[in-house]
Motif scaffolding. Structure first.
Motif, mmCIF file in Angstrom:
data_model
loop_
_atom_site.group_PDB
_atom_site.id
_atom_site.type_symbol
_atom_site.label_atom_id
_atom_site.label_comp_id
_atom_site.label_asym_id
_atom_site.label_seq_id
_atom_site.Cartn_x
_atom_site.Cartn_y
_atom_site.Cartn_z
ATOM 1 N N GLU A 54 107.579 22.825 59.082
ATOM 2 C CA GLU A 54 106.639 22.692 57.956
ATOM 3 C C GLU A 54 107.362 22.646 56.618
ATOM 4 O O GLU A 54 106.943 21.952 55.696
ATOM 5 C CB GLU A 54 105.651 23.860 57.999
ATOM 6 C CG GLU A 54 104.572 23.777 56.936
ATOM 7 C CD GLU A 54 103.598 24.931 57.027
ATOM 8 O OE1 GLU A 54 102.714 25.028 56.158
ATOM 9 O OE2 GLU A 54 103.749 25.746 57.970
ATOM 10 N N THR A 57 109.580 19.085 56.559
ATOM 11 C CA THR A 57 108.849 17.808 56.563
ATOM 12 C C THR A 57 108.775 17.140 55.197
ATOM 13 O O THR A 57 108.899 15.909 55.112
ATOM 14 C CB THR A 57 107.432 18.029 57.133
ATOM 15 O OG1 THR A 57 107.537 18.575 58.453
ATOM 16 C CG2 THR A 57 106.669 16.717 57.194
ATOM 17 N N ASP A 86 99.764 18.521 70.422
ATOM 18 C CA ASP A 86 99.180 17.962 69.202
ATOM 19 C C ASP A 86 100.168 18.037 68.040
ATOM 20 O O ASP A 86 100.297 17.086 67.251
ATOM 21 C CB ASP A 86 97.898 18.714 68.840
ATOM 22 C CG ASP A 86 96.797 18.506 69.864
ATOM 23 O OD1 ASP A 86 96.840 17.462 70.554
ATOM 24 O OD2 ASP A 86 95.926 19.381 69.990
ATOM 25 N N VAL A 87 100.890 19.143 67.940
ATOM 26 C CA VAL A 87 101.883 19.275 66.864
ATOM 27 C C VAL A 87 103.000 18.261 67.056
ATOM 28 O O VAL A 87 103.450 17.621 66.093
ATOM 29 C CB VAL A 87 102.442 20.710 66.833
ATOM 30 C CG1 VAL A 87 103.565 20.825 65.811
ATOM 31 C CG2 VAL A 87 101.336 21.704 66.516
ATOM 32 N N ARG A 89 102.824 15.391 68.597
ATOM 33 C CA ARG A 89 102.291 14.054 68.314
ATOM 34 C C ARG A 89 102.200 13.802 66.812
ATOM 35 O O ARG A 89 102.554 12.718 66.332
ATOM 36 C CB ARG A 89 100.918 13.901 68.958
ATOM 37 C CG ARG A 89 100.384 12.473 68.918
ATOM 38 C CD ARG A 89 98.981 12.361 69.483
ATOM 39 N NE ARG A 89 98.920 12.888 70.838
ATOM 40 C CZ ARG A 89 98.277 14.018 71.179
ATOM 41 N NH1 ARG A 89 97.640 14.727 70.249
ATOM 42 N NH2 ARG A 89 98.257 14.426 72.430
ATOM 43 N N ASN A 90 101.760 14.792 66.060
ATOM 44 C CA ASN A 90 101.663 14.628 64.611
ATOM 45 C C ASN A 90 103.043 14.483 63.970
ATOM 46 O O ASN A 90 103.228 13.701 63.029
ATOM 47 C CB ASN A 90 100.927 15.819 64.005
ATOM 48 C CG ASN A 90 99.453 15.847 64.383
ATOM 49 O OD1 ASN A 90 98.859 14.793 64.639
ATOM 50 N ND2 ASN A 90 98.884 17.038 64.437
ATOM 51 N N LYS A 93 104.275 10.983 64.404
ATOM 52 C CA LYS A 93 103.637 10.062 63.462
ATOM 53 C C LYS A 93 104.231 10.194 62.068
ATOM 54 O O LYS A 93 104.351 9.204 61.340
ATOM 55 C CB LYS A 93 102.131 10.338 63.418
ATOM 56 C CG LYS A 93 101.397 9.955 64.702
ATOM 57 C CD LYS A 93 99.901 10.243 64.561
ATOM 58 C CE LYS A 93 99.158 9.860 65.837
ATOM 59 N NZ LYS A 93 97.700 10.160 65.736
ATOM 60 N N LYS A 94 104.609 11.408 61.681
ATOM 61 C CA LYS A 94 105.165 11.609 60.344
ATOM 62 C C LYS A 94 106.584 11.066 60.221
ATOM 63 O O LYS A 94 107.002 10.665 59.126
ATOM 64 C CB LYS A 94 105.158 13.101 60.001
ATOM 65 C CG LYS A 94 103.774 13.678 59.777
ATOM 66 C CD LYS A 94 103.836 15.159 59.437
ATOM 67 C CE LYS A 94 102.454 15.737 59.219
ATOM 68 N NZ LYS A 94 102.501 17.194 58.899
#
Length: 531
Positions: A54, A57, A86-87, A89-90, A93-94
């Motif tokens: 976090e 990023t 889910d984390v 996958r996100n 994408k980032k």
């Protein structure tokens, strides 16, 4: 007056720009150093890994490419500990947009980014699975960028985007650069091996390229079709007739060997297989070793599958040429093995030569898993560009010899103790009268016992070899009678200043000794121009 103001303003702006540039460089350097330090830290659990990600990023949006790659490295390392799909996958994408942005920079930065992306997609192909279009080659891309994009496109090829990829590869196969065309044709074959459902479409594209009748395209297509036959045996043999039409154009060893392998492997399905092999036998002595070995094996296969009069005469000619008229030991040994098998037990020869061969697999990801982990941990470094571990570039020579009592005593003498023993044959000796040794007048040490360990092997002086000098030519620093240093600048030329210098060796290291002497009658200082 106005001109002076403009010049002063220009000087102020230049000074501010320089300060901003230096400040930005310092901030980037601090970010890189902190990222490198953080990459060595291993999170305790998934929660801590998510907290680190976090905070890292936002660095994906940095203007400096090295900072972006370092942030990607940090996120990839922490993703191994994150268990939430889910984390993950996100995060994938980032990371995609910053990596795509790197491909809009200069070609040199593009190449570095592509080499790092090549590693990333081998571990996390989903990051750029939907961005394959950004890797399509442009007309003005340098050849080294095009080659890297081809390699990444093969890794990202899937059943969903194979049609777009094949259209691109077919277009590349008509380019002017021969090496790029060859790699594009070979990429089509690699896609066929990787994707079983798309193999038929890949073969159709290869046949269309063969019909163009460009020599190097045809030969490269035959090479990759041979690999497709090995990947899917007894599936696409209907195209052999089309391949046989191009026999006269083959002049490269690998293409010839591939075509000979196809004829020998499917000799029972080719009506004139003996005639086709006989056309190669005419130049058997002049062929390269690769072609000779393949021709020998193909002829034996033909004889075992069709033991008629024609193949019998051919096998005699080939075995005679391979055993008597050649000086290649590999070819001669293989010919003798075949000869003894055929003369003693033909059935055993058939079981050995015509045995079922292992199916080849996809070679898109050639790197070993442990090596890939090490390279991913060194993203944004030279190691990730060359795809080699860091030890390849940096070697550290560690001294294995331990300190002996003599070494410790020598260190004590450098700190203030006399180099000679504190006791001589006649009795104790007094230390030399020196103000620096007054503190140690009353301190005496017994003579050290002789060391029983063998002397350590001398470490090779790489710097001496690099400078063109040997260890014997370097004067040790602790030599009792030091010869005068060679004069580099005599006093007559230097207006009274004489400079002497020489390379010296101490503890396996090179030092440069300098001596400045004032041979004039006046003190030397800085020379200022008169105002």
């Amino acid at each position: 007056m106005l001109w002076q103001l403009l010049q002063k303003f220009k000087t102020i702006v230049s000074d501010l720009s320089l300060r901003l540039l230096v400040t930005r460089s310092r901030s980037c350097l601090l970010l890189l150093m902190s990222a490198d330090a953080l990459s060595r830290y291993k999170a305790a659990d998934a929660r801590e890994a998510e907290n680190i990600v976090e905070r890292v990023t936002p660095r994906l949006q940095h203007a400096n490419c090295a900072v972006v790659l370092s942030a990607v490295k940090m996120i990839l390392q922490q993703m191994e500990l994150i268990t939430s799909t889910d984390v993950v996958r996100n995060l994938c994408k980032k990371m995609a947009p910053p990596l795509v942005t790197l491909l809009s920079a200069e070609p040199e930065i593009q190449y570095v980014a592509l080499r790092n992306i090549n590693l990333i997609v081998q571990r996390r192909p989903t990051i750029l699975a939907h961005e394959i279009k950004v890797f399509f080659c442009k007309y003005n891309d340098p050849i080294y960028v095009k080659m890297e994009k081809l390699d990444i496109m093969i890794k990202l090829a899937s059943d969903r985007n194979i049609d777009q990829v094949l259209l691109e590869f077919k277009e590349y196969a008509t380019e002017v650069d021969v090496d790029f065309v060859r790699k594009a044709v070979r990429a089509i074959g690699r896609c066929a091996i990787k994707l079983e459902r798309a193999a038929e479409r890949c073969i159709s594209v290869l046949l269309e390229l063969i019909k163009i009748k460009v020599n190097y395209v045809v030969q490269e297509a035959i090479i990759v079709i041979k690999d497709i036959f090995r990947r899917y045996p007894n599936t696409y043999e209907s195209i052999i007739a089309t391949l046989c039409e191009s026999l006269d154009t083959l002049d490269e060893p690998e293409a010839k060997a591939s075509m000979i392998w196809i004829i020998g492997e499917y000799a029972e399905r080719i009506d004139n297989a003996d005639e086709l092999l006989e056309s190669f036998l005419e130049s058997f002595p002049e062929e390269p070793a690769q072609v000779q070995l393949q021709l020998l094996t193909a002829t034996v296969k033909l004889f075992l599958k069709k033991p008629t009069e024609g193949p019998q005469q051919m096998i005699q000619v080939v075995l005679n040429n391979a055993t008597v008229e050649t000086d290649n030991p590999d070819l001669r040994d293989r010919a003798y093995i075949y000869w003894r098998l055929l003369s003693t037990d033909p059935e055993a020869a058939k079981d050995i030569v015509l045995a079922e061969k292992p199916v080849i697999s996809d070679d898109s990801n050639l790197l070993d898993s442990s090596l890939l982990d090490e390279l991913l941990a060194n993203i944004a470094t030279l190691s990730s560009v060359y795809h080699k571990p860091p030890e390849t570039f940096v070697t550290r020579v560690k001294a294995t010899a331990q300190k002996t009592e003599d070494d410790e005593y020598a260190e004590g003498s450098e700190a203030g103790y006399p180099e000679s023993s504190a006791h001589s044959a006649d009795g104790p000796t007094s230390p030399p009268a020196s103000s620096s040794n007054d503190a140690h007048v009353g301190a005496t040490r017994p003579a050290p016992a002789p060391s029983t360990s063998p002397p350590a092997a001398p470490v090779p002086d790489l710097m001496g070899d690099l400078l063109g000098i040997s260890n014997n030519s370097i004067v040790p620093v602790d030599q009792p009678s030091t010869p005068p240093l060679p004069v580099l600048l005599p006093a007559s030329t230097g207006q009274g200043l004489q400079i002497s210098a020489q390379l010296k060796g101490q503890d396996g290291q090179i030092f440069y000794s300098l001596l400045f002497e004032n041979n004039s009658q006046i003190p030397l200082g800085w020379i200022h121009d008169p105002v």
